[in-house]
Scaffold this motif. Structure first.
Motif, PDB file in Angstrom:
ATOM      1  N   TYR A 596       0.837  -1.202   0.000  1.00  0.00           N
ATOM      2  CA  TYR A 596       0.000   0.000   0.000  1.00  0.00           C
ATOM      3  C   TYR A 596       0.876   1.259   0.000  1.00  0.00           C
ATOM      4  CZ  TYR A 596      -3.296   3.497   1.764  1.00  0.00           C
ATOM      5  OH  TYR A 596      -4.052   4.628   1.928  1.00  0.00           O
ATOM      6  N   THR A 635      -7.109   2.052  -0.472  1.00  0.00           N
ATOM      7  CA  THR A 635      -7.308   2.348   0.951  1.00  0.00           C
ATOM      8  C   THR A 635      -8.455   1.535   1.518  1.00  0.00           C
ATOM      9  OG1 THR A 635      -6.485   4.608   0.581  1.00  0.00           O
ATOM     10  CG2 THR A 635      -7.735   4.193   2.606  1.00  0.00           C
ATOM     11  N   TYR A 638      -7.453  -2.121   1.824  1.00  0.00           N
ATOM     12  CA  TYR A 638      -6.515  -2.395   2.903  1.00  0.00           C
ATOM     13  C   TYR A 638      -7.194  -2.304   4.265  1.00  0.00           C
ATOM     14  CZ  TYR A 638      -2.293  -2.461   5.684  1.00  0.00           C
ATOM     15  OH  TYR A 638      -1.339  -2.800   6.593  1.00  0.00           O
TER      16      TYR A 638
END
Length: 685
Positions: A596, A635, A638
């Motif tokens: 990420y 985002t 995750y």
């Protein structure tokens, strides 16, 4: 040839390894080929003539017949009558060879007349001489044989082909079919030896297979009774024409053999059921025009035509039946239950037929919450099937091979007695409280296998069908439980844990290598940027160092996270295996975080490249917007990744229904569009 001798004994084959036979040499073979009886007499003695054979067991008489040596044939028949009934290693008599070689001389015909048993003898392929004559197009001998023994035209060889069938299959080669039909006998009703045609493939089946109306008309005109014959597997002629979507053939048979529509095949299906198993809407229309009362046609399972269409996934047929304007045709079919209590929607859900399920569930007349004999609604059936699909998907090839062996073996457990593992929370309202459920009735037939063959469940079709019913046919009382019930499975096995460790270790090392390469380029890039004059309208001079610092921070973060994850994974090889599940969970979070951060640092690098050296344009804007969209998506993913597995699986389970439903709607609308364009293009002007 009046001296031909009639031998009323069975054909004698010559196994060379059990008899002291002598080989026919080349000189003797030339002598027979030249049709010189005097030369043959000098070379052959009476005591050894019957033992002279070729390597494949052909006698002198076989060789004479093959070469058309009529004089030698007459001599051998007179002097050695036992040769007449001898067969070679393939059990071919002299008539078989004459049929294949195209010989139909007077001596051959006299032999057949004097020894009628030869006309019914079969070789190793199950072919009579008439079979071989038809195959080779030997019209003269074929007409002679069928005129002397008409019933042989109906004899079947080992693959179920009669001479009549072969004549149709050969597209009436040399006009042999016409002669067989007009010279052949009527259909033998019963025979003790079982050689007759009934219950096997008929010439009508062959004509249907070739989609030839001309051949059907010939058969119907000469021998209309052949239209009534039934094959054990294919059914009658209407069954077979329906199974291959031969619309013109079905129309022809409606005129000549309408009674066939009221007969069932070995599976208990009427021809209208067979038609609904295929995707031809025109064929179903033809049946409904002739029989506007489809509710009266029920197979041996008590299923109507809508059951059959839904079970076999014929979405276009289901849509046509449901959309039929005549209420008296449609409404009695929609919610009818078969012997297992299944409605058409149950069967569509059970077999993962998404288009059929979608067509049914959207019709307001369809009752979505009817329960079958197992007390399952269509949604419950789809949910149970999805559990089995997941279970099968997670099995190894070795496990699937063992299951396949169980069902292929003769002593295997029947499909309706297989124990299927089902979680207690996965069945309706918690009524099933054991960890295993014995699949019986309809539920024993629906699953990874059917009663005949082992089959893999269509994973995508099953999940898509479940998603459709999730939105349109889900009982309201179960929604709260499904949304907040944990579905966390068993912990992974030792071997599975090792595989996960190896995969994570590879990913962690790759991420570390990429981020390291990006980090060592930073000093050069930073010196270059400090000495470069950026466009003041595009980017403030103080912004570039900040973006570079942000890039460096994220890159270092990703590098260290992946290195820590790699060290922990390596540590698992030196510690107790109980530590491995925790290490896998923690390392996966670290590796996911490093990926990420690496993607976010790439976004910073792209921003520097776009704003630092060029004017702000349309292409730059598109790249920035796409980057922001993907960053937000990453985002969200995750965040879901770092949640507890139980919560994550609940969210994933609910989101998956939207994913499958949206993908189905895209495919469904695309198919509807292409079907409409095709109908518009093929519509006669």
């Amino acid at each position: 040839m009046s001296s031909a001798v009639e031998i009323n004994i069975d054909v004698i084959s010559i196994p060379r390894d059990h008899m002291e036979n002598e080989m026919i040499d080349s000189q003797l073979h030339d002598c027979v080929k030249q049709d010189n009886p005097e030369a043959l007499k000098r070379r052959v003695q009476q005591r050894s003539a019957e033992k002279l054979v070729t390597p494949c067991g052909n006698t002198l008489l076989h060789v004479a017949v093959s070469n058309g040596s009529d004089n030698i044939t007459s001599y051998l028949v007179k002097e050695f009558p036992s040769l007449i009934t001898m067969a070679n290693s393939q059990k071919d008599t002299i008539l078989h060879l004459a049929a294949r070689e195209g010989k139909a001389s007077r001596p051959i015909k006299c032999l057949a007349e004097s020894n009628p048993s030869l006309m019914r003898k079969k070789n190793t392929k199950g072919n009579t001489p008439l079979h071989d004559a038809v195959i080779k197009g030997n019209k003269e001998l074929a007409i002679f044989l069928v005129s002397k023994d008409p019933e042989v035209a109906y004899y079947n060889n080992k693959i179920g082909r009669s001479p009549l069938y072969l004549a149709v299959e050969n597209d009436n080669k040399n006009g042999i079919l016409d002669d067989l039909l007009y010279l052949g006998a009527s259909i033998p009703i019963t025979r003790v030896d079982g050689d007759a045609l009934p219950k096997r493939k008929s010439p009508v089946h062959a004509a249907i297979e070739q989609r030839s109306i001309d051949l059907l008309e010939k058969i119907a005109k000469a021998k209309p009774e052949l239209l009534c014959l039934t094959d054990e597997e294919l059914g009658n002629s209407l069954h077979y024409a329906s199974s291959i979507c031969f619309l013109e053939g079905v129309r022809f048979l409606f005129k000549k053999f309408l009674d066939g529509a009221y007969e069932t095949n070995s599976e208990g299906n009427y021809p209208i059921h067979v038609a609904c198993k295929n995707e031809s809407v025109d064929l179903v229309k033809e049946f409904l025009d002739i029989f506007p009362y489809p509710k009266e046609f029920l197979n041996k399972k008590g299923q109507n035509i809508l059951h059959v269409a839904a079970e076999n996934g014929q979405g276009n047929v289901v849509r046509y039946i449901v959309g039929n304007d005549q209420k008296n045709i449609v409404e009695p079919l929609l919610n009818e239950m078969d012997e297992d209590g299944n409605t058409p929607l149950h069967l569509a859900a059970q077999h993962g037929q998404s288009i059929a399920a979608f067509a049914l569930v959207r019709d307001k007349r369809v009752e979505n919450f009817i329960v079958n004999n197992e007390n399952f609604t269509p949604y419950d059936v789809a949910k149970q099937q999805s559990k089995m699909a997941v279970d099968q998907y997670e099995k190894t090839d070795e496990m699937l091979a063992k299951e396949r062996e169980q069902f292929d073996s003769k002593n295997s457990i029947p499909a309706d007695e297989i124990q299927i593992e089902v979680n207690a929370e996965d069945v309706k309202d918690g009524k099933k409280n054991s960890t295993t459920e014995k699949a019986t009735g309809s539920q024993g037939k629906d699953k990874a296998v059917d009663s005949k063959d082992y089959k893999l469940i269509d994973y995508y079709g099953t999940m898509t069908t479940l998603s459709i019913l999730y939105f349109h046919a889900r009982p309201k009382k179960s929604r709260y439980d499904e949304r907040f019930t944990s579905t966390q499975g068993k912990p992974p096995r030792k071997q599975e844990t090792r595989i996960r460790i190896q995969n994570l270790l590879v990913v962690a090392v790759l991420v570390a290598g990429v981020t390291f390469a990006g980090a060592i380029q930073m000093p050069q890039q930073k010196d270059k940027n400090n000495s470069t004059e950026f466009n003041s309208t595009a980017l403030d001079s103080s912004t570039v160092p900040s973006l570079l610092d942000g890039y460096l921070c994220l890159d270092v973060w990703a590098l260290n996270s992946s290195v820590v994850a790699a060290i922990i994974l390596l540590w698992t090889h030196l510690n107790d295996v109980k530590f491995a599940p925790f290490a896998v969970r923690f390392s996966s979070l670290m590796v996911g975080g490093s990926i990420y951060m690496m993607c976010l640092s790439f976004f910073f690098a792209v921003t520097i490249a776009l704003w630092g050296g060029s004017t702000y344009g349309l292409f730059d804007t598109i790249l920035i917007v796409v980057g922001i969209v993907f960053f937000l998506s990453q985002t969200l993913l995750y965040i879901l990744w770092i949640l507890q597995p139980s919560v994550n699986q609940i969210i994933e389970g609910n989101l998956s229904h939207y994913v499958y439903y949206i993908s189905f709607m895209f495919v469904y609308n695309w198919r509807c569009l292409t079907d409409s364009l095709r109908d518009l293009w093929t519509k006669p002007k």
